[in-house]
Design a protein around this motif. Structure first.
Motif, PDB file in Angstrom:
ATOM      1  N   ILE A   1       0.839  -1.204   0.000  1.00  0.00           N
ATOM      2  CA  ILE A   1       0.000   0.000   0.000  1.00  0.00           C
ATOM      3  C   ILE A   1       0.873   1.255   0.000  1.00  0.00           C
ATOM      4  O   ILE A   1       1.818   1.350   0.785  1.00  0.00           O
ATOM      5  CB  ILE A   1      -0.933   0.010   1.230  1.00  0.00           C
ATOM      6  N   PRO A   2       0.540   2.245  -0.831  1.00  0.00           N
ATOM      7  CA  PRO A   2       1.364   3.453  -0.924  1.00  0.00           C
ATOM      8  C   PRO A   2       1.000   4.488   0.135  1.00  0.00           C
ATOM      9  O   PRO A   2      -0.057   4.421   0.769  1.00  0.00           O
ATOM     10  CB  PRO A   2       1.014   3.986  -2.311  1.00  0.00           C
ATOM     11  N   THR A   3       1.860   5.467   0.296  1.00  0.00           N
ATOM     12  CA  THR A   3       1.579   6.574   1.206  1.00  0.00           C
ATOM     13  C   THR A   3       0.669   7.614   0.566  1.00  0.00           C
ATOM     14  O   THR A   3       0.008   8.385   1.256  1.00  0.00           O
ATOM     15  CB  THR A   3       2.901   7.239   1.655  1.00  0.00           C
ATOM     16  N   THR A   4       0.618   7.633  -0.768  1.00  0.00           N
ATOM     17  CA  THR A   4      -0.164   8.656  -1.475  1.00  0.00           C
ATOM     18  C   THR A   4      -1.669   8.406  -1.396  1.00  0.00           C
ATOM     19  O   THR A   4      -2.449   9.349  -1.355  1.00  0.00           O
ATOM     20  CB  THR A   4       0.266   8.719  -2.951  1.00  0.00           C
ATOM     21  N   ASN A   5      -2.090   7.145  -1.420  1.00  0.00           N
ATOM     22  CA  ASN A   5      -3.511   6.797  -1.336  1.00  0.00           C
ATOM     23  C   ASN A   5      -3.683   5.677  -0.309  1.00  0.00           C
ATOM     24  O   ASN A   5      -4.129   4.578  -0.650  1.00  0.00           O
ATOM     25  CB  ASN A   5      -4.034   6.335  -2.700  1.00  0.00           C
ATOM     26  N   PRO A   6      -3.343   5.922   0.939  1.00  0.00           N
ATOM     27  CA  PRO A   6      -3.219   4.812   1.889  1.00  0.00           C
ATOM     28  C   PRO A   6      -4.519   4.135   2.272  1.00  0.00           C
ATOM     29  O   PRO A   6      -4.582   2.901   2.353  1.00  0.00           O
ATOM     30  CB  PRO A   6      -2.564   5.476   3.114  1.00  0.00           C
ATOM     31  N   THR A   7      -5.579   4.915   2.494  1.00  0.00           N
ATOM     32  CA  THR A   7      -6.841   4.301   2.933  1.00  0.00           C
ATOM     33  C   THR A   7      -7.670   3.811   1.760  1.00  0.00           C
ATOM     34  O   THR A   7      -8.246   2.720   1.805  1.00  0.00           O
ATOM     35  CB  THR A   7      -7.648   5.299   3.779  1.00  0.00           C
ATOM     36  N   SER A   8      -7.741   4.599   0.702  1.00  0.00           N
ATOM     37  CA  SER A   8      -8.543   4.204  -0.456  1.00  0.00           C
ATOM     38  C   SER A   8      -7.970   2.961  -1.127  1.00  0.00           C
ATOM     39  O   SER A   8      -8.717   2.059  -1.530  1.00  0.00           O
ATOM     40  CB  SER A   8      -8.651   5.352  -1.460  1.00  0.00           C
ATOM     41  N   THR A   9      -6.649   2.878  -1.249  1.00  0.00           N
ATOM     42  CA  THR A   9      -6.044   1.725  -1.924  1.00  0.00           C
ATOM     43  C   THR A   9      -6.211   0.449  -1.123  1.00  0.00           C
ATOM     44  O   THR A   9      -6.523  -0.609  -1.682  1.00  0.00           O
ATOM     45  CB  THR A   9      -4.557   1.981  -2.215  1.00  0.00           C
ATOM     46  N   VAL A  10      -6.010   0.519   0.191  1.00  0.00           N
ATOM     47  CA  VAL A  10      -6.126  -0.706   0.984  1.00  0.00           C
ATOM     48  C   VAL A  10      -7.555  -1.226   0.961  1.00  0.00           C
ATOM     49  O   VAL A  10      -7.785  -2.456   0.864  1.00  0.00           O
ATOM     50  CB  VAL A  10      -5.604  -0.501   2.429  1.00  0.00           C
ATOM     51  N   MET A  11      -8.543  -0.324   1.002  1.00  0.00           N
ATOM     52  CA  MET A  11      -9.943  -0.778   0.959  1.00  0.00           C
ATOM     53  C   MET A  11     -10.313  -1.318  -0.415  1.00  0.00           C
ATOM     54  O   MET A  11     -10.998  -2.342  -0.530  1.00  0.00           O
ATOM     55  CB  MET A  11     -10.870   0.358   1.380  1.00  0.00           C
ATOM     56  N   ASN A  12      -9.855  -0.626  -1.456  1.00  0.00           N
ATOM     57  CA  ASN A  12     -10.087  -1.101  -2.825  1.00  0.00           C
ATOM     58  C   ASN A  12      -9.545  -2.517  -3.007  1.00  0.00           C
ATOM     59  O   ASN A  12     -10.244  -3.413  -3.498  1.00  0.00           O
ATOM     60  CB  ASN A  12      -9.409  -0.144  -3.796  1.00  0.00           C
ATOM     61  N   ASN A  13      -8.313  -2.730  -2.594  1.00  0.00           N
ATOM     62  CA  ASN A  13      -7.683  -4.036  -2.797  1.00  0.00           C
ATOM     63  C   ASN A  13      -8.348  -5.139  -1.980  1.00  0.00           C
ATOM     64  O   ASN A  13      -8.492  -6.281  -2.439  1.00  0.00           O
ATOM     65  CB  ASN A  13      -6.194  -3.958  -2.462  1.00  0.00           C
ATOM     66  N   MET A  14      -8.754  -4.803  -0.760  1.00  0.00           N
ATOM     67  CA  MET A  14      -9.407  -5.817   0.076  1.00  0.00           C
ATOM     68  C   MET A  14     -10.760  -6.217  -0.493  1.00  0.00           C
ATOM     69  O   MET A  14     -11.110  -7.398  -0.517  1.00  0.00           O
ATOM     70  CB  MET A  14      -9.554  -5.285   1.508  1.00  0.00           C
ATOM     71  N   ILE A  15     -11.518  -5.249  -0.980  1.00  0.00           N
ATOM     72  CA  ILE A  15     -12.844  -5.533  -1.529  1.00  0.00           C
ATOM     73  C   ILE A  15     -12.751  -6.412  -2.774  1.00  0.00           C
ATOM     74  O   ILE A  15     -13.460  -7.419  -2.896  1.00  0.00           O
ATOM     75  CB  ILE A  15     -13.585  -4.213  -1.813  1.00  0.00           C
ATOM     76  N   ILE A  16     -11.868  -6.069  -3.698  1.00  0.00           N
ATOM     77  CA  ILE A  16     -11.773  -6.869  -4.923  1.00  0.00           C
ATOM     78  C   ILE A  16     -11.110  -8.214  -4.659  1.00  0.00           C
ATOM     79  O   ILE A  16     -11.416  -9.213  -5.317  1.00  0.00           O
ATOM     80  CB  ILE A  16     -11.050  -6.104  -6.054  1.00  0.00           C
ATOM     81  N   GLY A  17     -10.207  -8.266  -3.700  1.00  0.00           N
ATOM     82  CA  GLY A  17      -9.544  -9.529  -3.383  1.00  0.00           C
ATOM     83  C   GLY A  17     -10.482 -10.525  -2.737  1.00  0.00           C
ATOM     84  O   GLY A  17     -10.544 -11.700  -3.128  1.00  0.00           O
ATOM     85  N   VAL A  18     -11.232 -10.077  -1.740  1.00  0.00           N
ATOM     86  CA  VAL A  18     -12.160 -10.961  -1.042  1.00  0.00           C
ATOM     87  C   VAL A  18     -13.314 -11.366  -1.957  1.00  0.00           C
ATOM     88  O   VAL A  18     -13.818 -12.484  -1.874  1.00  0.00           O
ATOM     89  CB  VAL A  18     -12.668 -10.287   0.249  1.00  0.00           C
ATOM     90  N   LYS A  19     -13.722 -10.492  -2.860  1.00  0.00           N
ATOM     91  CA  LYS A  19     -14.768 -10.842  -3.839  1.00  0.00           C
ATOM     92  C   LYS A  19     -14.362 -12.083  -4.637  1.00  0.00           C
ATOM     93  O   LYS A  19     -15.195 -12.894  -5.036  1.00  0.00           O
ATOM     94  CB  LYS A  19     -15.020  -9.660  -4.773  1.00  0.00           C
ATOM     95  N   GLY A  20     -13.076 -12.253  -4.876  1.00  0.00           N
ATOM     96  CA  GLY A  20     -12.581 -13.418  -5.599  1.00  0.00           C
ATOM     97  C   GLY A  20     -12.413 -14.652  -4.734  1.00  0.00           C
ATOM     98  O   GLY A  20     -11.932 -15.678  -5.223  1.00  0.00           O
ATOM     99  N   GLY A  21     -12.780 -14.558  -3.438  1.00  0.00           N
ATOM    100  CA  GLY A  21     -12.666 -15.704  -2.548  1.00  0.00           C
ATOM    101  C   GLY A  21     -11.301 -15.848  -1.905  1.00  0.00           C
ATOM    102  O   GLY A  21     -10.980 -16.902  -1.345  1.00  0.00           O
ATOM    103  N   ASN A  22     -10.506 -14.786  -1.972  1.00  0.00           N
ATOM    104  CA  ASN A  22      -9.138 -14.841  -1.473  1.00  0.00           C
ATOM    105  C   ASN A  22      -9.000 -14.282  -0.064  1.00  0.00           C
ATOM    106  O   ASN A  22      -9.849 -13.527   0.407  1.00  0.00           O
ATOM    107  CB  ASN A  22      -8.229 -14.026  -2.394  1.00  0.00           C
ATOM    108  N   ALA A  23      -7.887 -14.608   0.550  1.00  0.00           N
ATOM    109  CA  ALA A  23      -7.432 -13.914   1.752  1.00  0.00           C
ATOM    110  C   ALA A  23      -6.466 -12.833   1.301  1.00  0.00           C
ATOM    111  O   ALA A  23      -5.881 -12.915   0.214  1.00  0.00           O
ATOM    112  CB  ALA A  23      -6.735 -14.886   2.703  1.00  0.00           C
TER     113      ALA A  23
END
Length: 520
Positions: free
Chosen positions: A113-135
């Motif tokens: 996760i970058p410092t430039t978009n720290p909260t938006s990027t982590v939430m974006n990645n978690m949502i799309i990752g878990v949607k695929g059934g991943n941890a």
């Protein structure tokens, strides 16, 4: 304990828990997965303002109002874009071709996760990752650790309350570079999504794991004479000023045709920008860039008035962008590089051909595979632009930032923007949930090896059976069953000249003639 050792131990514990949780989560139905992901998105959306404030407090750059929008977009808009996507079990049936596609999770995602978009990027990645059934296990930037962990915790609690197994979502509490590298190379990690500086993205590519990387951008914003100039200039400033220019698809140089110079300058005059003088440009250069031409990290995301003040001159606090006139682009012109701040270069081109050349130089210098923008009403020029520029996002008549992430266009909503193989990434797409599933294909036989209709196995004669057997069938008294039996001999040993090959019934003599013709 040494921070690096602590970080490494955290990675080991988080990945171990993630592996156990993912093995349970992959048994969830599509509706169960969607219930979890929607709960995550809703929780993140509700916390958008709180997390935006946390990001400002942590990093001390960017714009609070814009970070709220980013957090809302990374949760609500991303969820709305993927909620109907099938990611579990059978996701497609083609009855005509007798195929079936089955989705399965990739496994464990390592997210940098970058410092430039720290909260938006982590939430974006978690949502799309878990949607695929991943941890997913995230490694925050050390300078944005608190806000990133806060965002991850909001989504983790929501997911587990909705039924997700504990450990499915994890975030390193003591992030270090060594810890991030250990996460990316961990044996149980299956795929990496990395957003950040050149070093960490390169490390992701070098980890030996499949990686979606987001490298640097260096976006040219080209305005051609047929464009709606007032809108084009306004869009460019809107993109450049958004969150003080920290998004990697932010415009870096506004390139315009000389024929519309008067219109461009008039449009700029009516916007909250400051065009620096030659003396101010030199002061700005001395503070913004080091002697080797590299960007001073202290400039990232600062308000324009603070950048000016640190450089030794003053502008009004209402100014949103500092405009720096330049004469060319390239390694020797530092203002034509990515600046991660509300500082925009301004360049006149004698023709659209020269404007394109300027833009291509910028892309090749730093930003290959990322994004470019064009403002025009000429559809032929749009196609030329699309063919010439080696980038994943070609934005037309829109702010580059907003268009590239799918806010003002129909691109997939995303804060992870793939930049393609030339920059080392495995995709040029806006990375979404579909990129975090493996798709298996089941296929029934539609072109049998044995076309005779015989119930006997074709294993012993797999190549003969497609072109007609040259051997007698097992019952010597019966004629061979061929593709077109009305045109062949009924003898046990068929005439070689009359054997037919393929569904068209071509003969051996005809085949030989074709071969002779090709040989000349």
């Amino acid at each position: 304990m040494d921070k690096d050792l602590q970080s490494i131990q955290e990675v080991r514990d988080l990945v171990k828990r993630a592996k156990t949780a993912q093995s349970e989560f992959q048994k969830f139905s599509q509706s169960d997965v969607d219930r979890v992901v929607q709960a995550m998105a809703d929780a993140g959306y509700r916390a958008a303002e709180t997390l935006a404030r946390a990001a400002i407090d942590d990093t001390h750059f960017g714009r609070f109002e814009d970070k709220i929008i980013k957090n809302q977009f990374a949760t609500r808009d991303v969820w709305n874009a993927i909620k109907n996507l099938q990611t579990v079990g059978v996701i497609d049936r083609d009855r005509h071709h007798r195929t079936m596609k089955i989705a399965e999770p990739m496994g464990i995602i390592a997210a940098i996760i970058p410092t430039t978009n720290p909260t938006s990027t982590v939430m974006n990645n978690m949502i799309i990752g878990v949607k695929g059934g991943n941890a997913i296990v995230s490694s925050p930037h050390p300078q944005a650790a608190n806000c990133t962990m806060a965002a991850a915790e909001v989504l983790r609690l929501a997911a587990e309350k909705a039924g997700a197994p504990a450990g499915l979502i994890g975030c390193i509490k003591t992030p270090t570079i060594v810890g991030a590298q250990h996460l990316m190379t961990h044996d149980d990690v299956n795929v990496i999504v990395a957003t950040g500086g050149r070093g960490i993205v390169k490390a992701a590519y070098s980890s030996g794991k499949p990686a979606y990387g987001v490298g640097p951008g260096n976006v040219p914003a080209i305005i051609e004479r047929s464009a709606n100039v007032t809108k084009a200039v306004k869009d460019t400033i809107a993109g450049k000023s958004f969150d003080n220019g920290v998004i990697c698809s932010s415009e870096q140089t506004l390139i315009y045709e000389g024929a519309i110079e008067r219109q461009v300058m008039l449009a700029l005059k009516n916007l909250p920008v400051h065009i620096v003088s030659d003396a101010e440009k030199q002061k700005l250069k001395n503070w913004m860039f080091k002697a080797d031409g590299k960007l001073n990290p202290a400039v990232v995301g600062l308000d324009p008035w603070r950048i000016a003040e640190n450089s030794g001159f003053k502008v009004d606090s209402k100014i949103r962008v500092l405009i720096v006139p330049i004469d060319t682009v390239g390694p020797d012109e530092v203002f034509s590089k990515e600046k991660l701040s509300p500082v925009l270069a301004l360049l006149r081109a004698n023709s659209i051909k020269q404007a394109f050349n300027f833009g291509l130089t910028m892309i090749e210098m730093s930003g290959i595979g990322h994004t470019a923008s064009l403002h025009t009403q000429d559809e032929d020029l749009v196609l030329e632009f699309a063919h010439k520029f080696p980038v994943g996002r070609l934005i037309v008549n829109s702010p580059s930032v907003h268009g590239s992430v799918g806010y003002t266009t129909e691109l997939s909503p995303a804060f992870t923007l793939g930049s393609g193989t030339r920059s080392g990434s495995i995709s040029m797409d806006n990375i979404s949930a579909k990129h975090f599933i493996n798709v298996k294909t089941l296929a029934y036989e539609t072109k049998p090896l044995d076309k005779s209709g015989s119930t006997d196995s074709a294993i012993d004669r797999p190549f003969q059976s497609r072109r007609g057997s040259k051997q007698p069938v097992e019952k010597p008294e019966a004629p061979p069953v061929l593709i077109n039996p009305t045109r062949v001999s009924t003898s046990v040993e068929p005439d070689q000249k009359n054997i037919l090959y393929g569904s068209s019934g071509i003969t051996e003599d005809e085949i030989q003639k074709i071969i002779r013709d090709f040989k000349g």
